[in-house]
Design a protein around this motif. Sequence first.
Motif, PDB file in Angstrom:
ATOM      1  N   LEU A  65      32.954  30.058  42.505  1.00  0.00           N
ATOM      2  CA  LEU A  65      32.191  30.992  43.333  1.00  0.00           C
ATOM      3  C   LEU A  65      33.023  31.629  44.453  1.00  0.00           C
ATOM      4  O   LEU A  65      32.972  32.852  44.637  1.00  0.00           O
ATOM      5  CB  LEU A  65      30.943  30.316  43.909  1.00  0.00           C
ATOM      6  N   PRO A  66      33.801  30.857  45.214  1.00  0.00           N
ATOM      7  CA  PRO A  66      34.611  31.495  46.269  1.00  0.00           C
ATOM      8  C   PRO A  66      35.636  32.482  45.706  1.00  0.00           C
ATOM      9  O   PRO A  66      35.867  33.549  46.302  1.00  0.00           O
ATOM     10  CB  PRO A  66      35.303  30.311  46.957  1.00  0.00           C
ATOM     11  N   GLU A  67      36.229  32.156  44.554  1.00  0.00           N
ATOM     12  CA  GLU A  67      37.207  33.062  43.955  1.00  0.00           C
ATOM     13  C   GLU A  67      36.543  34.318  43.386  1.00  0.00           C
ATOM     14  O   GLU A  67      37.111  35.409  43.442  1.00  0.00           O
ATOM     15  CB  GLU A  67      37.994  32.338  42.855  1.00  0.00           C
ATOM     16  N   LEU A  68      35.346  34.158  42.837  1.00  0.00           N
ATOM     17  CA  LEU A  68      34.616  35.322  42.343  1.00  0.00           C
ATOM     18  C   LEU A  68      34.270  36.260  43.495  1.00  0.00           C
ATOM     19  O   LEU A  68      34.367  37.486  43.359  1.00  0.00           O
ATOM     20  CB  LEU A  68      33.349  34.877  41.617  1.00  0.00           C
ATOM     21  N   ALA A  69      33.880  35.686  44.616  1.00  0.00           N
ATOM     22  CA  ALA A  69      33.595  36.515  45.788  1.00  0.00           C
ATOM     23  C   ALA A  69      34.849  37.268  46.221  1.00  0.00           C
ATOM     24  O   ALA A  69      34.794  38.467  46.527  1.00  0.00           O
ATOM     25  CB  ALA A  69      33.080  35.637  46.929  1.00  0.00           C
ATOM     26  N   LYS A  70      35.975  36.590  46.213  1.00  0.00           N
ATOM     27  CA  LYS A  70      37.240  37.230  46.592  1.00  0.00           C
ATOM     28  C   LYS A  70      37.603  38.358  45.627  1.00  0.00           C
ATOM     29  O   LYS A  70      38.125  39.404  46.034  1.00  0.00           O
ATOM     30  CB  LYS A  70      38.351  36.191  46.630  1.00  0.00           C
ATOM     31  N   LEU A  71      37.308  38.165  44.333  1.00  0.00           N
ATOM     32  CA  LEU A  71      37.588  39.203  43.326  1.00  0.00           C
ATOM     33  C   LEU A  71      36.813  40.483  43.616  1.00  0.00           C
ATOM     34  O   LEU A  71      37.219  41.568  43.183  1.00  0.00           O
ATOM     35  CB  LEU A  71      37.204  38.700  41.930  1.00  0.00           C
ATOM     36  N   SER A  72      35.686  40.353  44.313  1.00  0.00           N
ATOM     37  CA  SER A  72      34.846  41.523  44.575  1.00  0.00           C
ATOM     38  C   SER A  72      35.269  42.284  45.830  1.00  0.00           C
ATOM     39  O   SER A  72      34.579  43.231  46.238  1.00  0.00           O
ATOM     40  CB  SER A  72      33.378  41.100  44.704  1.00  0.00           C
ATOM     41  N   THR A  73      36.361  41.918  46.426  1.00  0.00           N
ATOM     42  CA  THR A  73      36.846  42.639  47.599  1.00  0.00           C
ATOM     43  C   THR A  73      37.078  44.110  47.242  1.00  0.00           C
ATOM     44  O   THR A  73      37.756  44.415  46.264  1.00  0.00           O
ATOM     45  CB  THR A  73      38.151  42.017  48.126  1.00  0.00           C
ATOM     46  N   CYS A  74      36.483  45.005  48.003  1.00  0.00           N
ATOM     47  CA  CYS A  74      36.588  46.458  47.801  1.00  0.00           C
ATOM     48  C   CYS A  74      35.949  46.935  46.499  1.00  0.00           C
ATOM     49  O   CYS A  74      36.264  48.024  46.011  1.00  0.00           O
ATOM     50  CB  CYS A  74      38.044  46.918  47.862  1.00  0.00           C
ATOM     51  N   LYS A  75      35.094  46.117  45.898  1.00  0.00           N
ATOM     52  CA  LYS A  75      34.371  46.541  44.691  1.00  0.00           C
ATOM     53  C   LYS A  75      33.142  45.659  44.521  1.00  0.00           C
ATOM     54  O   LYS A  75      32.860  44.781  45.342  1.00  0.00           O
ATOM     55  CB  LYS A  75      35.263  46.499  43.458  1.00  0.00           C
ATOM     56  N   THR A  76      32.423  45.871  43.425  1.00  0.00           N
ATOM     57  CA  THR A  76      31.235  45.072  43.112  1.00  0.00           C
ATOM     58  C   THR A  76      31.463  44.399  41.763  1.00  0.00           C
ATOM     59  O   THR A  76      31.902  45.041  40.809  1.00  0.00           O
ATOM     60  CB  THR A  76      29.976  45.967  43.052  1.00  0.00           C
ATOM     61  N   LEU A  77      31.177  43.106  41.683  1.00  0.00           N
ATOM     62  CA  LEU A  77      31.383  42.331  40.456  1.00  0.00           C
ATOM     63  C   LEU A  77      30.085  41.636  40.078  1.00  0.00           C
ATOM     64  O   LEU A  77      29.446  40.988  40.906  1.00  0.00           O
ATOM     65  CB  LEU A  77      32.483  41.298  40.671  1.00  0.00           C
ATOM     66  N   ALA A  78      29.705  41.761  38.796  1.00  0.00           N
ATOM     67  CA  ALA A  78      28.464  41.152  38.311  1.00  0.00           C
ATOM     68  C   ALA A  78      28.743  40.340  37.049  1.00  0.00           C
ATOM     69  O   ALA A  78      29.481  40.790  36.167  1.00  0.00           O
ATOM     70  CB  ALA A  78      27.425  42.239  38.021  1.00  0.00           C
ATOM     71  N   LEU A  79      28.137  39.164  36.963  1.00  0.00           N
ATOM     72  CA  LEU A  79      28.285  38.309  35.782  1.00  0.00           C
ATOM     73  C   LEU A  79      27.214  37.231  35.825  1.00  0.00           C
ATOM     74  O   LEU A  79      26.482  37.114  36.816  1.00  0.00           O
ATOM     75  CB  LEU A  79      29.674  37.674  35.727  1.00  0.00           C
ATOM     76  N   THR A  80      27.101  36.447  34.760  1.00  0.00           N
ATOM     77  CA  THR A  80      26.183  35.309  34.775  1.00  0.00           C
ATOM     78  C   THR A  80      26.976  34.012  34.633  1.00  0.00           C
ATOM     79  O   THR A  80      28.044  33.977  34.019  1.00  0.00           O
ATOM     80  CB  THR A  80      25.101  35.383  33.665  1.00  0.00           C
ATOM     81  N   LEU A  81      26.412  32.960  35.229  1.00  0.00           N
ATOM     82  CA  LEU A  81      27.045  31.646  35.253  1.00  0.00           C
ATOM     83  C   LEU A  81      26.015  30.566  34.947  1.00  0.00           C
ATOM     84  O   LEU A  81      24.824  30.739  35.220  1.00  0.00           O
ATOM     85  CB  LEU A  81      27.627  31.360  36.646  1.00  0.00           C
ATOM     86  N   ILE A  82      26.482  29.439  34.428  1.00  0.00           N
ATOM     87  CA  ILE A  82      25.632  28.264  34.282  1.00  0.00           C
ATOM     88  C   ILE A  82      25.619  27.516  35.609  1.00  0.00           C
ATOM     89  O   ILE A  82      26.671  27.165  36.150  1.00  0.00           O
ATOM     90  CB  ILE A  82      26.141  27.346  33.160  1.00  0.00           C
TER      91      ILE A  82
END
Length: 251
Positions: A65-82
Motif C-alpha cells: 500500500l505505501p509503495e502503491l501510494a508513492k507510484l501515484s505521485t503526480c498521477k492517479t492509479l487504480a487497481l484492486t487488491l485482496i
Amino acid sequence: MTSNPMLCALQFAYEKHSFDENFQTLKHLVAQTPHKSIVLAPELCLSAYPYERMEEAAQFSERTLPELAKLSTCKTLALTLIEKTQLGYLNNFKLFHDGKLIYTQAKTKLFPLGKEEHHFRAGVPDNIGIVELNGIKIAVLICFELRFTNLWEQIKGADLILIPAYWGKERKMHFEVLTRALAIANQAFVLCANSADETMAKSSAIISAFGHVTSDDAQSLIMYPFDRFEIKKMRRYLDVGINHNVSIDSL
C-alpha cells in the motif's frame, strides 16, 4: 481551464507469476505513463485469484500500500487488491491520487463460475458511488459487475467509468459489447483494463462517450486522452437526462 488527463489501460499477464514479479511489472508500466494521467490496472493484477494463498496475498497487499501510494505521485492509479477484514477477504478497489489513497470500494457481485463466493465476502451494492477528482466524476464497476445494468443506472452522471477485469476469452465479445454499450448509454468515457493471460480476453480499451474504441491486444499500455468537451456535447445534444451542466453558448 482544467486540462484533460491521459487515460491509460494496463494489460499484462500475471496469473503464473509471483506477487513480487507482478508488482515489478506494474511499477514498470506505471513509470511509462505521463504525469497527470489516470492509470487503471487489471483486476487483482498482483495476485490473480490465489485461493490456496489468500492470507499471503492479503499480507502482500498490505505491505504494498505505501509503495502503491508513492507510484501515484503526480498521477492517479487504480487497481484492486485482496484485503482481509474481520468478516473475511474482500476484493477491494483502490484509487490512489498524488501519493494518497483517496477511495476504496469492495466488489459486490462475485463471479459464480469462478467460485468467488466461496473465498470472498461481497461488498454492499449501495456503496457503489461516484467520487470526484479534479472536476471529473469517477465510478468503478469491477469485472462481473459490468453485467448488471441496474448498476449502470446507479452510476449515471459519472464522467469516467473504470472497469478493472479478469474476463475470460470465451466471453470476449460480451466484454467488448458491454463496455462500449456502457459508454454510449451513460454518455461517459470507459477505461477498462483486463488481464493478458492465455485464458483471458484482453480487450483492454478506452471508449469515448460517443463510443469510439481505442484498443490493442498486442500492447501492454493503451492510452487515449480524456475529453470533457465530448461528454458535455453528447449530454447536451442527445439529452437522456444525465446532467450536462453546460450552456448552448459554451458549445
